[in-house]
Design a protein around this motif. Structure first.
Motif, PDB file in Angstrom:
ATOM      1  N   GLU C  59       0.834  -1.288  -0.084  1.00  0.00           N
ATOM      2  CA  GLU C  59       0.074  -0.014  -0.025  1.00  0.00           C
ATOM      3  C   GLU C  59       0.906   1.411   0.060  1.00  0.00           C
ATOM      4  OE1 GLU C  59      -3.770  -0.648   2.287  1.00  0.00           O
ATOM      5  OE2 GLU C  59      -2.176  -1.939   3.328  1.00  0.00           O
ATOM      6  N   VAL C 283     -11.839  -6.415   6.420  1.00  0.00           N
ATOM      7  CA  VAL C 283     -10.473  -6.008   6.742  1.00  0.00           C
ATOM      8  C   VAL C 283     -10.062  -4.730   7.835  1.00  0.00           C
ATOM      9  CG1 VAL C 283      -8.417  -4.774   5.798  1.00  0.00           C
ATOM     10  CG2 VAL C 283      -9.480  -6.165   4.273  1.00  0.00           C
ATOM     11  N   ALA C 284      -9.570  -5.204   8.757  1.00  0.00           N
ATOM     12  CA  ALA C 284      -9.827  -4.208   9.925  1.00  0.00           C
ATOM     13  C   ALA C 284      -8.390  -3.190   9.907  1.00  0.00           C
ATOM     14  CB  ALA C 284      -9.803  -5.056  11.215  1.00  0.00           C
ATOM     15  N   GLY C 285      -8.468  -2.063  10.622  1.00  0.00           N
ATOM     16  CA  GLY C 285      -7.593  -1.270  10.710  1.00  0.00           C
ATOM     17  C   GLY C 285      -6.916  -0.463   9.454  1.00  0.00           C
ATOM     18  N   GLU C 286      -5.700   0.414   9.856  1.00  0.00           N
ATOM     19  CA  GLU C 286      -5.079   1.052   8.758  1.00  0.00           C
ATOM     20  C   GLU C 286      -3.798   0.827   9.262  1.00  0.00           C
ATOM     21  OE1 GLU C 286      -6.673   5.011   8.560  1.00  0.00           O
ATOM     22  OE2 GLU C 286      -8.671   4.373   8.131  1.00  0.00           O
ATOM     23  N   VAL C 287      -2.969   1.633   8.141  1.00  0.00           N
ATOM     24  CA  VAL C 287      -1.574   1.256   8.331  1.00  0.00           C
ATOM     25  C   VAL C 287      -0.983   2.346   9.198  1.00  0.00           C
ATOM     26  CG1 VAL C 287       0.865   1.678   7.090  1.00  0.00           C
ATOM     27  CG2 VAL C 287      -1.425   0.707   5.734  1.00  0.00           C
ATOM     28  N   ARG C 302      -2.775  -5.081  13.498  1.00  0.00           N
ATOM     29  CA  ARG C 302      -3.978  -5.515  12.595  1.00  0.00           C
ATOM     30  C   ARG C 302      -3.848  -6.959  12.437  1.00  0.00           C
ATOM     31  NH1 ARG C 302      -3.026  -2.023   6.942  1.00  0.00           N
ATOM     32  NH2 ARG C 302      -5.276  -2.555   6.700  1.00  0.00           N
TER      33      ARG C 302
END
Lengths: 332, 313, 347
Positions: C59, C283-287, C302
């Motif tokens: 990403e 899909v959970a969470g972010e970078v 994550r």
């Protein structure tokens, strides 16, 4: 006569320039029913975003609607004065744009922006409006909504911001949301979250969605029906499964073959030669004819209207019954 | 360039100019067209003064003191030989203005060129090298900005007067003025160029040239410099008006060009003495010329800024 | 001969690139705060055999573009080696020493609107590497070569007289490719070459790149965030997360048996264009912020399989089947590996 929620009838959007008037959206017609997700897909310059902007009345001058009608619940909204249009925008039509940062005012907390919008469009008291704002933030999946409501837009990540924008669009319980490339600026893992969210919310609220995107994958996952646009015109429109699995218009066929997909082989992709014409020189007849592998004489002179195929409507002379013999001839 | 265009080769320069978006936007606004014509007329008048001026005001033999203070031709007592009257020494006002404009434009252009070269050079170095050198140049620019242009010009003039013998100072006065005005205006060039260079330097076409292995100095000159010239041109045009006005102010204060080479400012100063005794034309006409010149150049600069700004197109 | 054939053309060893993102010294002294180091790339290793394509996927902000820029020498390395045909070119200090290699590795950039100088004619843009390396001399010889290059990327030689703004995005990317090919390179670094393009144009460019690879024997480092494109183009794939390579495997293996939980998650995000109705894992969470990465495995906040070891100890790449995976869970066998995509149907 069935009454559709939104009807776009022969919409035409033009841009007057020094080199003549450019027709960016040309005779586009479609409808969206209550609670339905219509995907509008096309490559850049296809006129898909302008169609969305025309519906919400947010065309950037000098662009203007030069013909056709837009009806919401049977009532024309394309010729409304600004004051009335403003009341419809937000209350009955919500909007989600590509870049979440520009859709939010950086100087106000998101709570203030939400409650203000709610109070403008409903007769809720400030306390009630705030309760609804918190509920909306919870709905769009923002953790600790009671606390985050006091935050400013820059304190959110891109994905969270887009969630706030969606909450903002849903504030007044609109009948339809126009979402213009809502996931394009986001990372792939966030994209999936936002798509799932939009889908869930619209099911829960019974809101119709016009989803404008260049990404066929997003359409496949989200939309009920899809309109494929090319050079300002609708090339094909129909149920999403049919259009993706059994495309009828040669452009849609080429487009589907051009998308690399996992699970398919890695041999050469289908290639549509050339590029979308510039608005200054859209060819006569069918706009796709110079790139079309199945072109015949009529395509170069006469412009096809949307014609019924077994599954979808395609603006292609191949599906004109009167031309059926010639179609056979064209194949040989 | 003058050879007949080969088939397939781009059209000639003139065609390109008249076909360009710049020319189109020029013809769109009568204000821009008007100021363009004004500037053209004034520049032709100034450059062609030795040929076009009705009188040679630098030849003492032609001066007739008897004709001093002749009013313009449409005022009672006017003389058709002197279209807009004469000054206190009997010089034809129209001719002195034309010759005066020569000096004003000369000083203006020279000063702009000076600050342009200085500012663009420093801006390029600061933007490309960055770090300490950048910080140093930009802090000097900040300090410079704290002083009004006129003060710097006065300072330079004062120092040169004190340092140089009198006749040498008179000889060098023109250069001193150009230097003084040039030094006081370089900062806007340097800042703009530095900013643009920092943006362009990060762009992929510059990175591509680096991957190819082009020397950094060559990249600067061949890739980056041409792309910063647009904004520089705009500042230069607006700066020209500013330089002409600064020169006029300095000359009006008596610290500008030497009286032997009168500019518009000198003429206004000269006429100022007679403004209240009824001989208004001696000050008003040079003044009007200055206003029209500066205004037209400024309007042209505004147009250029808008026309070259992709965001406004 | 046999030795160069056995040795990969490109070997990247323990590549790291740190950026100092702290405030200027003066502000630090006045306002307090300490030095902040962004570890954009931290210890990435891979190699690419001649004529093959290695893809880096991840990403935005995962460091894949930084790797690309380090490999072509746009950024100096903070640590590690970039070995080209047995020579570590990252250790070269002078432009002169680097010169013979410059010609042989080139780059294609993401944004076709920014990578061509708007004020140059296409002919001059493409001829720049030829002139810079004095590959040909004489106007006629250079013109002939530029015509040949334009034809090679399926443009008309007459297009050479035009300026970049007269072309569409896809055509500009062809010009970019022609420029990259001008110095007869062996190795091309392609940084998201099609992500700014429409799908039908993307197909044209991907096909062109495959044809060129076959005809000229090119070696590609292919950077992309689009897994489908990577699947289509590459022989081997590296998955990056927060500056580290979390998994590296032959393309077929990776898409069939994704091992690292992050790879599994990425594959889950691909929209189901075939409409098979497969259920996607949410899909959970972010970078997380790369300036302040979590301790231990960067993916642990994550990851559904994270335990205490994952939160404290940074995993190193270990072999698992045909893949190299940096994951404690895979090593200990507590992350299930499920076969994903049916093997491509033979045509």
């Amino acid at each position: 006569m069935p009454n559709h929620l939104l009807e776009v009838d022969r919409l035409k959007v033009v841009f007057p320039t020094r080199r003549g008037t450019l027709v960016a959206v040309d005779d586009v017609s479609f409808h969206i029913d209550q609670g339905e997700v219509l995907g509008v897909v096309g490559e850049s310059g296809a006129g898909k975003s302008l169609t969305g902007a025309a519906i919400i009345g947010l065309l950037e001058p000098p662009g203007r609607i030069a013909g056709g009608e837009i009806r919401l619940d049977g009532r024309r909204i394309d010729n409304l004065p600004y004051s009335q249009l403003r009341r419809i925008r937000g209350k009955e039509i919500g909007a989600v744009f590509q870049d979440p940062l520009t859709s939010l005012n950086p100087l106000y907390t998101i709570g203030k922006q939400l409650t203000e919008t709610i109070e403008t469009h409903t007769d809720m008291t400030p306390t009630k409006a705030r309760e609804r704002a918190v509920q909306l933030l919870k709905d769009v999946g923002i953790p600790a909504a009671e606390k985050r409501i006091e935050s400013y837009p820059h304190q959110f990540s891109g994905g969270m911001r887009q969630r706030v924008v969606i909450a903002l669009a849903l504030c007044a319980n609109p009948r339809i949301v126009i979402a213009d490339e809502p996931t394009t600026a986001l990372d792939v893992s966030i994209q999936a979250q936002i798509i799932a969210l939009l889908k869930r919310l619209c099911q829960e609220h019974g809101t119709a969605v016009m989803l404008v995107t260049h990404d066929m994958g997003v359409i496949a996952e989200t939309a009920d029906r899809v309109a494929v646009m090319y050079a300002g015109r609708v090339a094909e429109i129909g149920p999403v499964r049919d259009v993706i699995k059994h495309p009828k218009h040669p452009y849609t066929i080429g487009l589907m073959g051009a998308i690399p997909a996992i699970g398919h082989g890695t041999e050469r992709l289908t290639q549509i030669e050339g590029a979308m014409p510039r608005l200054t020189d859209i060819p006569r007849g069918c706009a796709f004819n110079p790139r079309c592998p199945k072109v015949f004489d009529r395509c170069r002179s006469e412009r096809p209207d949307l014609l019924a195929t077994e599954t979808s409507l395609a603006s292609c002379w191949l599906y004109d019954d009167q031309r059926a013999p010639a179609r056979e001839a064209a194949h040989v | 360039m003058t050879a007949p265009a080969a088939p397939g080769s781009p059209p000639g320069l003139l065609r390109r100019i008249f076909d360009s978006d710049l020319w189109y936007s020029f013809t769109r606004s009568w204000i821009t067209m008007g100021s363009g014509i004004c500037v053209l007329l004034l520049v032709v008048g100034a450059l062609g003064a030795p040929v076009l001026a009705p009188h040679d005001t630098f030849d003492p033999a032609t001066l007739k003191l008897m004709d001093a203070f002749t009013p313009p031709v449409w005022v009672e007592g006017g003389n058709p030989t002197y279209l807009i009257g004469t000054d206190n020494q009997g010089r034809d006002m129209l001719s002195t203005i034309m010759f005066g404009m020569r000096i004003s434009l000369l000083v203006g252009f020279a000063a702009v060129l000076f600050s342009l070269v200085l500012g663009v050079g420093l801006g390029l170095v600061a933007g490309y090298l960055g770090g300490t050198i950048d910080a140093l140049i930009m802090r000097v620019a900040d300090i410079k900005l704290a002083f009004p242009a006129i003060l710097i010009a006065l300072l330079v003039d004062g120092v040169s007067r004190a340092a140089l013998p009198r006749d040498m100072h008179d000889q060098l006065a023109l250069y001193v003025v150009v230097f003084a005005i040039g030094v006081s205006n370089w900062v806007s060039y340097a800042r703009t160029v530095r900013g643009t260079v920092m943006v362009e330097r990060g762009k992929d076409y510059v990175q591509a040239a680096r991957v190819i292995g082009i020397h950094p100095a060559v990249i600067m000159v061949r890739h980056v410099l041409p792309n910063v010239m647009g904004p520089v041109l705009v500042i230069a045009t607006l700066g020209l008006a500013l330089a002409i006005l600064t020169e006029a102010t300095l000359s009006f204060l008596g610290v500008g060009v030497p009286p032997t080479q009168p500019s518009l400012g000198t003429l206004i100063r000269n006429g100022n003495d007679y403004l209240f005794s009824g001989e208004w034309w001696i000050a008003i006409f040079p003044g009007l010329t200055l206003v029209v010149l500066a205004l037209s150049v400024n309007l042209l600069g505004d147009w250029l800024r808008d026309a070259l700004n992709p965001k406004l197109r | 001969m046999s030795e160069t054939a056995a040795r990969p053309l490109v070997e990247v060893q323990d590549l790291a690139r740190y950026f100092d993102v702290s405030k200027p010294l003066l502000n630090r002294l006045l306002e307090g705060g300490k030095r902040q180091i962004l570890r954009a790339v931290d210890g990435v290793s891979f190699d690419i055999p001649r004529g093959r394509t290695f893809a880096l996927v991840g990403e935005s902000g995962c460091g894949k573009s930084t790797v690309a820029r380090c490999v072509v020498g746009l950024y100096p390395l903070s640590r590690g080696k970039m070995i080209f045909e047995g020579v570590d070119i990252a250790s070269m200090r002078t432009r002169e020493a680097m010169r013979p290699f410059r010609r042989r590795l080139q780059m294609i950039f993401q944004d076709p609107y920014a990578s061509l100088n708007p004020r140059w004619r296409v002919r001059d843009i493409i001829a720049e590497p030829i002139r810079a390396h004095a590959i040909l001399s004489g106007r006629e010889a250079i013109d002939a070569r530029v015509d040949e290059l334009l034809t090679q990327v399926k443009l008309n030689p007459r297009d050479g007289e035009k300026y970049p703004h007269e072309f569409s995005g896809g055509q500009r990317q062809r010009i970019s490719i022609a420029r990259a090919l001008a110095s007869n390179p062996e190795f091309l670094v392609c940084d998201e070459p099609t992500s700014a393009l429409d799908v039908s144009v993307q197909a044209q460019i991907l096909n062109l790149m495959k044809d060129l690879q076959r005809d000229l024997g090119l070696t590609y480092l292919f950077i992309s965030h689009n897994l489908a494109v990577v699947h289509h183009m590459s022989d081997e794939v590296g998955v990056m997360y927060l500056g580290r390579l979390v998994e590296r495997a032959p393309s077929k293996e990776l898409f069939r048996f994704p091992r690292h939980p992050y790879t599994q998650m990425l594959l889950d995000t691909i929209p189901d264009i075939d409409m098979t109705g497969r259920q996607r894992q949410p899909v959970a969470g972010e970078v997380p912020n790369p300036i302040d990465p979590p301790p231990g495995c960067p993916f642990n906040p994550r990851c559904a399989f994270a335990n205490d070891r994952c939160r404290t100890e940074v995993p190193v790449a270990k072999r698992a089947g045909e893949a190299l995976v940096a994951c404690h869970g895979i090593e200990e066998g507590r992350v299930p590996v499920i076969e994903r995509v049916p093997a491509p149907v033979a045509a």
